[in-house]
Motif scaffolding. Structure first.
Motif, PDB file in Angstrom:
ATOM      1  N   VAL A   1      27.801  34.886 153.807  1.00 31.90           N
ATOM      2  CA  VAL A   1      27.209  35.331 152.552  1.00 31.90           C
ATOM      3  C   VAL A   1      28.136  35.039 151.376  1.00 31.90           C
ATOM      4  O   VAL A   1      29.291  34.648 151.550  1.00 31.90           O
ATOM      5  N   MET A   2      27.610  35.244 150.175  1.00 34.50           N
ATOM      6  CA  MET A   2      28.421  35.117 148.967  1.00 34.50           C
ATOM      7  C   MET A   2      27.999  36.190 147.979  1.00 34.50           C
ATOM      8  O   MET A   2      26.890  36.734 148.057  1.00 34.50           O
ATOM      9  N   HIS A   3      28.897  36.512 147.055  1.00 32.90           N
ATOM     10  CA  HIS A   3      28.552  37.416 145.971  1.00 32.90           C
ATOM     11  C   HIS A   3      28.041  36.588 144.801  1.00 32.90           C
ATOM     12  O   HIS A   3      28.327  35.390 144.688  1.00 32.90           O
ATOM     13  N   ALA A   4      27.291  37.226 143.922  1.00 28.81           N
ATOM     14  CA  ALA A   4      26.723  36.529 142.767  1.00 28.81           C
ATOM     15  C   ALA A   4      27.797  35.837 141.930  1.00 28.81           C
ATOM     16  O   ALA A   4      27.551  34.780 141.347  1.00 28.81           O
ATOM     17  N   CYS A   5      28.999  36.418 141.875  1.00 29.74           N
ATOM     18  CA  CYS A   5      30.064  35.809 141.073  1.00 29.74           C
ATOM     19  C   CYS A   5      30.529  34.482 141.664  1.00 29.74           C
ATOM     20  O   CYS A   5      31.161  33.677 140.975  1.00 29.74           O
ATOM     21  N   GLU A   6      30.212  34.224 142.935  1.00 31.80           N
ATOM     22  CA  GLU A   6      30.590  32.966 143.584  1.00 31.80           C
ATOM     23  C   GLU A   6      29.471  31.930 143.528  1.00 31.80           C
ATOM     24  O   GLU A   6      29.692  30.762 143.837  1.00 31.80           O
ATOM     25  N   TYR A   7      28.280  32.364 143.152  1.00 28.41           N
ATOM     26  CA  TYR A   7      27.125  31.465 143.119  1.00 28.41           C
ATOM     27  C   TYR A   7      27.249  30.489 141.953  1.00 28.41           C
ATOM     28  O   TYR A   7      27.535  30.881 140.828  1.00 28.41           O
ATOM     29  N   LYS A   8      27.025  29.207 142.232  1.00 35.17           N
ATOM     30  CA  LYS A   8      27.124  28.180 141.194  1.00 35.17           C
ATOM     31  C   LYS A   8      25.773  27.543 140.875  1.00 35.17           C
ATOM     32  O   LYS A   8      25.380  27.430 139.726  1.00 35.17           O
ATOM     33  N   THR A   9      25.068  27.100 141.910  1.00 31.04           N
ATOM     34  CA  THR A   9      23.818  26.378 141.700  1.00 31.04           C
ATOM     35  C   THR A   9      22.965  26.417 142.959  1.00 31.04           C
ATOM     36  O   THR A   9      23.481  26.635 144.063  1.00 31.04           O
ATOM     37  N   GLY A  10      21.664  26.193 142.773  1.00 37.31           N
ATOM     38  CA  GLY A  10      20.760  26.145 143.911  1.00 37.31           C
ATOM     39  C   GLY A  10      20.693  24.772 144.554  1.00 37.31           C
ATOM     40  O   GLY A  10      20.010  24.594 145.573  1.00 37.31           O
ATOM     41  N   LYS A  11      21.401  23.801 143.992  1.00 38.92           N
ATOM     42  CA  LYS A  11      21.406  22.454 144.563  1.00 38.92           C
ATOM     43  C   LYS A  11      21.943  22.495 145.992  1.00 38.92           C
ATOM     44  O   LYS A  11      22.944  23.138 146.271  1.00 38.92           O
TER      45      LYS A  11
ATOM     46  N   HIS B   1      13.995  39.225 159.546  1.00 38.45           N
ATOM     47  CA  HIS B   1      13.815  37.839 159.119  1.00 38.45           C
ATOM     48  C   HIS B   1      15.162  37.118 159.152  1.00 38.45           C
ATOM     49  O   HIS B   1      16.185  37.688 158.761  1.00 38.45           O
ATOM     50  N   PRO B   2      15.174  35.854 159.604  1.00 39.66           N
ATOM     51  CA  PRO B   2      16.414  35.068 159.580  1.00 39.66           C
ATOM     52  C   PRO B   2      16.582  34.380 158.221  1.00 39.66           C
ATOM     53  O   PRO B   2      15.597  34.009 157.578  1.00 39.66           O
ATOM     54  N   PHE B   3      17.834  34.213 157.797  1.00 38.58           N
ATOM     55  CA  PHE B   3      18.119  33.537 156.535  1.00 38.58           C
ATOM     56  C   PHE B   3      19.284  32.576 156.719  1.00 38.58           C
ATOM     57  O   PHE B   3      20.204  32.831 157.496  1.00 38.58           O
ATOM     58  N   ASP B   4      19.217  31.479 155.990  1.00 40.01           N
ATOM     59  CA  ASP B   4      20.306  30.504 156.024  1.00 40.01           C
ATOM     60  C   ASP B   4      21.462  30.924 155.123  1.00 40.01           C
ATOM     61  O   ASP B   4      22.600  30.507 155.334  1.00 40.01           O
ATOM     62  N   ALA B   5      21.152  31.726 154.108  1.00 35.87           N
ATOM     63  CA  ALA B   5      22.189  32.187 153.183  1.00 35.87           C
ATOM     64  C   ALA B   5      21.758  33.507 152.564  1.00 35.87           C
ATOM     65  O   ALA B   5      20.564  33.778 152.421  1.00 35.87           O
ATOM     66  N   ILE B   6      22.744  34.332 152.226  1.00 40.62           N
ATOM     67  CA  ILE B   6      22.492  35.608 151.554  1.00 40.62           C
ATOM     68  C   ILE B   6      23.384  35.685 150.327  1.00 40.62           C
ATOM     69  O   ILE B   6      24.590  35.440 150.412  1.00 40.62           O
ATOM     70  N   VAL B   7      22.785  36.004 149.190  1.00 37.63           N
ATOM     71  CA  VAL B   7      23.541  36.168 147.950  1.00 37.63           C
ATOM     72  C   VAL B   7      23.453  37.636 147.533  1.00 37.63           C
ATOM     73  O   VAL B   7      22.364  38.153 147.295  1.00 37.63           O
TER      74      VAL B   7
END
Length: 223
Positions: free
Chosen positions: A20-30, A143-149
């Motif tokens: 997972v990542m925190h919102a502060c680590e999120y950069k882009t949906g690409k 539900h399964p997820f590939d990533a969690i923000v």
């Protein structure tokens, strides 16, 4: 004084940091196209990240644990799976009262609301447990997820870098004194938006600080 902040990680995230990542680590949906991504938190950060992910082609879901306040007076209905528009009269209190009395910041809708209505973004209830990449929700569904923000908020880091504040800042990184005596410190030190009074409180603090600085800059013969 603008406060720095760091991501506040909930217990679930601390136990699964590699997934997972925190919102502060999120950069882009690409790079997320076609992936199932869960956004935890429906404040401004969470709503904007969910929109960005959906725009990038991710199968996006967002957890909404409480009613959201939208700048355009749109909100989630009590039924978490039903989203409907409302006007100011539908709110329990008027907009001014909400800004003054609640620590919540109104969500400024950037287009997320429309994507929820069309089903591009799925709304899910509170998270119960995380087991690897599988999340169990309050309704018992998994539900399964590939990533969690995790867009779960921030904690102030002011006390880590501010060497001397003359008692202006408390140990929690917020204003030590209560409203309305909280914003002014010694030696020209001020703080704004640090008593959890929302956008209105931040604006009020800024006006008080500007007025105080203006008075100090006046020459004696102009006073």
């Amino acid at each position: 004084m603008a406060q720095a902040a760091e991501g506040e990680k909930p217990r679930e995230e601390e136990e699964h940091e590699e997934e997972v990542m925190h919102a502060c680590e999120y950069k882009t949906g690409k790079g997320m196209e076609g992936k199932a991504v869960l956004v935890v938190g429906s404040g401004n950060s969470g709503m904007e990240i969910a929109y960005d992910l959906a725009e990038a082609g991710a199968a996006t879901s967002i957890i909404v644990r409480s009613e959201g306040l939208f700048g355009c007076y749109q909100k989630f209905a009590n039924d978490i799976c039903d989203v409907s528009p409302c006007d100011q009269g539908d709110l329990e209190r008027g907009d001014d009262a909400i800004q003054i009395h609640t620590p919540a910041y109104p969500v400024v809708d950037v287009g997320t609301y429309a994507k929820i209505k069309t089903g591009e973004i799925q709304v899910l209830p509170a998270m119960k447990t995380v087991d690897g990449n599988v999340v169990e929700f309050a309704d018992g569904k998994r539900h399964p997820f590939d990533a969690i923000v995790f867009a779960t908020g921030y904690r102030s880091t002011t006390k880590k870098w501010l060497k001397s504040d003359d008692g202006l800042i408390g140990e929690d990184g917020m204003a030590r004194r209560s409203y309305p005596e909280h914003w002014k410190g010694e030696n020209g030190l001020y703080c704004a938006g640090m008593v959890r009074r929302g956008l209105y409180g931040s604006c009020e603090d800024a006006e008080s600080i500007a007025e105080d600085i203006s008075k100090k800059k006046k020459k004696p013969d102009q006073a």
